[in-house]
Design a protein around this motif. Structure first.
Motif, PDB file in Angstrom:
ATOM      1  N   ALA A 189       0.806  -1.208   0.000  1.00  0.00           N
ATOM      2  CA  ALA A 189       0.000   0.000   0.000  1.00  0.00           C
ATOM      3  C   ALA A 189       0.844   1.265   0.000  1.00  0.00           C
ATOM      4  O   ALA A 189       0.385   2.311  -0.420  1.00  0.00           O
ATOM      5  CB  ALA A 189      -0.937  -0.005   1.201  1.00  0.00           C
TER       6      ALA A 189
ATOM      7  N   LEU B 295      -9.404  -3.575 -11.430  1.00  0.00           N
ATOM      8  CA  LEU B 295      -8.851  -2.966 -10.230  1.00  0.00           C
ATOM      9  C   LEU B 295      -9.369  -1.535 -10.071  1.00  0.00           C
ATOM     10  O   LEU B 295      -9.787  -1.127  -8.985  1.00  0.00           O
ATOM     11  CB  LEU B 295      -7.323  -2.976 -10.287  1.00  0.00           C
ATOM     12  CG  LEU B 295      -6.585  -2.586  -8.998  1.00  0.00           C
ATOM     13  CD1 LEU B 295      -5.283  -3.359  -8.876  1.00  0.00           C
ATOM     14  CD2 LEU B 295      -6.314  -1.106  -8.913  1.00  0.00           C
TER      15      LEU B 295
ATOM     16  N   GLN C  35       0.872   0.728 -10.700  1.00  0.00           N
ATOM     17  CA  GLN C  35       1.645   0.632  -9.462  1.00  0.00           C
ATOM     18  C   GLN C  35       0.995  -0.369  -8.505  1.00  0.00           C
ATOM     19  O   GLN C  35       1.674  -1.175  -7.882  1.00  0.00           O
ATOM     20  CB  GLN C  35       1.724   2.019  -8.816  1.00  0.00           C
ATOM     21  CG  GLN C  35       2.809   2.160  -7.794  1.00  0.00           C
ATOM     22  CD  GLN C  35       2.985   3.610  -7.389  1.00  0.00           C
ATOM     23  OE1 GLN C  35       2.029   4.371  -7.289  1.00  0.00           O
ATOM     24  NE2 GLN C  35       4.224   3.996  -7.138  1.00  0.00           N
ATOM     25  N   CYS C  36      -0.335  -0.326  -8.421  1.00  0.00           N
ATOM     26  CA  CYS C  36      -1.053  -1.268  -7.553  1.00  0.00           C
ATOM     27  C   CYS C  36      -0.872  -2.702  -8.036  1.00  0.00           C
ATOM     28  O   CYS C  36      -0.655  -3.612  -7.232  1.00  0.00           O
ATOM     29  CB  CYS C  36      -2.539  -0.912  -7.505  1.00  0.00           C
ATOM     30  SG  CYS C  36      -2.882   0.575  -6.559  1.00  0.00           S
ATOM     31  N   GLN C  37      -0.953  -2.899  -9.340  1.00  0.00           N
ATOM     32  CA  GLN C  37      -0.781  -4.245  -9.891  1.00  0.00           C
ATOM     33  C   GLN C  37       0.625  -4.768  -9.622  1.00  0.00           C
ATOM     34  O   GLN C  37       0.810  -5.937  -9.290  1.00  0.00           O
ATOM     35  CB  GLN C  37      -1.081  -4.242 -11.387  1.00  0.00           C
ATOM     36  CG  GLN C  37      -2.561  -4.051 -11.669  1.00  0.00           C
ATOM     37  CD  GLN C  37      -2.864  -3.754 -13.124  1.00  0.00           C
ATOM     38  OE1 GLN C  37      -2.021  -3.253 -13.860  1.00  0.00           O
ATOM     39  NE2 GLN C  37      -4.093  -4.045 -13.532  1.00  0.00           N
TER      40      GLN C  37
ATOM     41  N   ALA D 251     -11.736  -0.135  -7.099  1.00  0.00           N
ATOM     42  CA  ALA D 251     -11.280   1.000  -6.287  1.00  0.00           C
ATOM     43  C   ALA D 251     -12.330   2.109  -6.285  1.00  0.00           C
ATOM     44  O   ALA D 251     -12.669   2.648  -5.225  1.00  0.00           O
ATOM     45  CB  ALA D 251      -9.947   1.530  -6.815  1.00  0.00           C
TER      46      ALA D 251
ATOM     47  N   THR E 216      -1.505  -4.690  -4.763  1.00  0.00           N
ATOM     48  CA  THR E 216      -2.506  -3.924  -4.025  1.00  0.00           C
ATOM     49  C   THR E 216      -3.831  -4.096  -4.756  1.00  0.00           C
ATOM     50  O   THR E 216      -3.900  -3.889  -5.965  1.00  0.00           O
ATOM     51  CB  THR E 216      -2.113  -2.428  -3.970  1.00  0.00           C
ATOM     52  OG1 THR E 216      -0.834  -2.315  -3.351  1.00  0.00           O
ATOM     53  CG2 THR E 216      -3.126  -1.619  -3.187  1.00  0.00           C
ATOM     54  N   THR E 217      -4.871  -4.493  -4.042  1.00  0.00           N
ATOM     55  CA  THR E 217      -6.172  -4.718  -4.673  1.00  0.00           C
ATOM     56  C   THR E 217      -6.914  -3.398  -4.864  1.00  0.00           C
ATOM     57  O   THR E 217      -6.569  -2.378  -4.256  1.00  0.00           O
ATOM     58  CB  THR E 217      -7.050  -5.643  -3.803  1.00  0.00           C
ATOM     59  OG1 THR E 217      -7.368  -4.956  -2.579  1.00  0.00           O
ATOM     60  CG2 THR E 217      -6.359  -6.965  -3.510  1.00  0.00           C
TER      61      THR E 217
ATOM     62  N   ALA F 102       1.184   3.052  -3.414  1.00  0.00           N
ATOM     63  CA  ALA F 102      -0.092   3.658  -3.792  1.00  0.00           C
ATOM     64  C   ALA F 102      -0.427   4.803  -2.844  1.00  0.00           C
ATOM     65  O   ALA F 102      -0.903   5.853  -3.267  1.00  0.00           O
ATOM     66  CB  ALA F 102      -1.201   2.612  -3.779  1.00  0.00           C
TER      67      ALA F 102
ATOM     68  N   GLN G   6      -8.212  -2.280  -1.548  1.00  0.00           N
ATOM     69  CA  GLN G   6      -7.178  -1.636  -0.726  1.00  0.00           C
ATOM     70  C   GLN G   6      -6.922  -0.207  -1.201  1.00  0.00           C
ATOM     71  O   GLN G   6      -6.790   0.710  -0.388  1.00  0.00           O
ATOM     72  CB  GLN G   6      -5.878  -2.440  -0.771  1.00  0.00           C
ATOM     73  CG  GLN G   6      -5.940  -3.747   0.000  1.00  0.00           C
ATOM     74  CD  GLN G   6      -4.719  -4.618  -0.247  1.00  0.00           C
ATOM     75  OE1 GLN G   6      -4.208  -4.702  -1.363  1.00  0.00           O
ATOM     76  NE2 GLN G   6      -4.243  -5.275   0.807  1.00  0.00           N
ATOM     77  N   LEU G   7      -6.869  -0.019  -2.518  1.00  0.00           N
ATOM     78  CA  LEU G   7      -6.672   1.323  -3.065  1.00  0.00           C
ATOM     79  C   LEU G   7      -7.846   2.214  -2.664  1.00  0.00           C
ATOM     80  O   LEU G   7      -7.654   3.358  -2.260  1.00  0.00           O
ATOM     81  CB  LEU G   7      -6.527   1.269  -4.595  1.00  0.00           C
ATOM     82  CG  LEU G   7      -6.433   2.628  -5.292  1.00  0.00           C
ATOM     83  CD1 LEU G   7      -5.263   3.450  -4.752  1.00  0.00           C
ATOM     84  CD2 LEU G   7      -6.321   2.441  -6.796  1.00  0.00           C
TER      85      LEU G   7
ATOM     86  N   THR H 181       2.473  -4.099  -7.132  1.00  0.00           N
ATOM     87  CA  THR H 181       2.698  -4.342  -5.699  1.00  0.00           C
ATOM     88  C   THR H 181       1.594  -5.199  -5.077  1.00  0.00           C
ATOM     89  O   THR H 181       1.485  -5.267  -3.852  1.00  0.00           O
ATOM     90  CB  THR H 181       2.793  -3.010  -4.932  1.00  0.00           C
ATOM     91  OG1 THR H 181       1.598  -2.257  -5.137  1.00  0.00           O
ATOM     92  CG2 THR H 181       4.004  -2.195  -5.365  1.00  0.00           C
TER      93      THR H 181
END
Length: 162
Positions: A17, A99, A45-47, A103, A51-52, A20, A55-56, A49
């Motif tokens: 996280a 994603l 960036q989320c993909q 989000a 990060t779902t 992001a 979460q974003l 790391t």
């Protein structure tokens, strides 16, 4: 030195996280212009790391909440909230990204009150209205599940417009 394995595991769970979160913070401060390019970059960036979308959405919603409540002493909280609304709007327009959709949905569910507060800002009202409509937070075009959830939260459709 290195920490024990249990705190190391906690740190690695928080790490995805942070990239992001830092990106969202730069948007809030106006260092990154909000738009589809920034939204695509954030999704990438989320993909990268793991990060779902949810979460974003939580990262953006928590930042919106802090701005709304004035917890961080931001000089112009409405302008910062407007940038987060712009980010949510850009995310919802990335049709190809699950994603981004997840989000945007999480943001509209968790931060609807904070984003809707922009309707009372003389400076941002007109620009915010169209974005709020696209996100389904006000009547009109989208009218998504987020709007239905909002009605349920208000206890059967009671309105609190001023």
């Amino acid at each position: 030195g290195y920490s024990t394995s249990s705190s190391g595991a906690a740190a690695s769970k928080a790490a995805p996280a942070s990239g992001a979160k830092g990106f969202v913070e730069r948007i809030v401060r106006g260092e990154i212009l909000v738009g589809t390019d920034a939204a695509k970059r954030l999704v990438s960036q989320c993909q990268a790391t793991d990060t779902t979308g949810k979460q974003l959405g939580q990262i953006v919603s928590e930042r919106a909440r802090r701005l709304y409540l004035g917890l961080d002493g931001d000089e112009d909280a409405d302008a910062s909230l407007m940038r987060l609304l712009g980010l949510a709007d850009a995310l919802v327009q990335l049709q190809a990204s699950d994603l981004a959709k997840a989000a945007a949905e999480a943001i509209t569910k968790a931060a609807s009150e904070e984003l809707l507060s922009l309707r009372s800002s003389a400076r941002h009202k007109d620009q915010a209205e169209a974005m709020l409509r696209r996100l389904g937070l006000v009547g009109g075009q989208a009218g998504s599940a987020a709007a239905v959830a909002e009605v349920d939260l208000l206890g059967g459709g009671g309105s609190c417009s001023s």
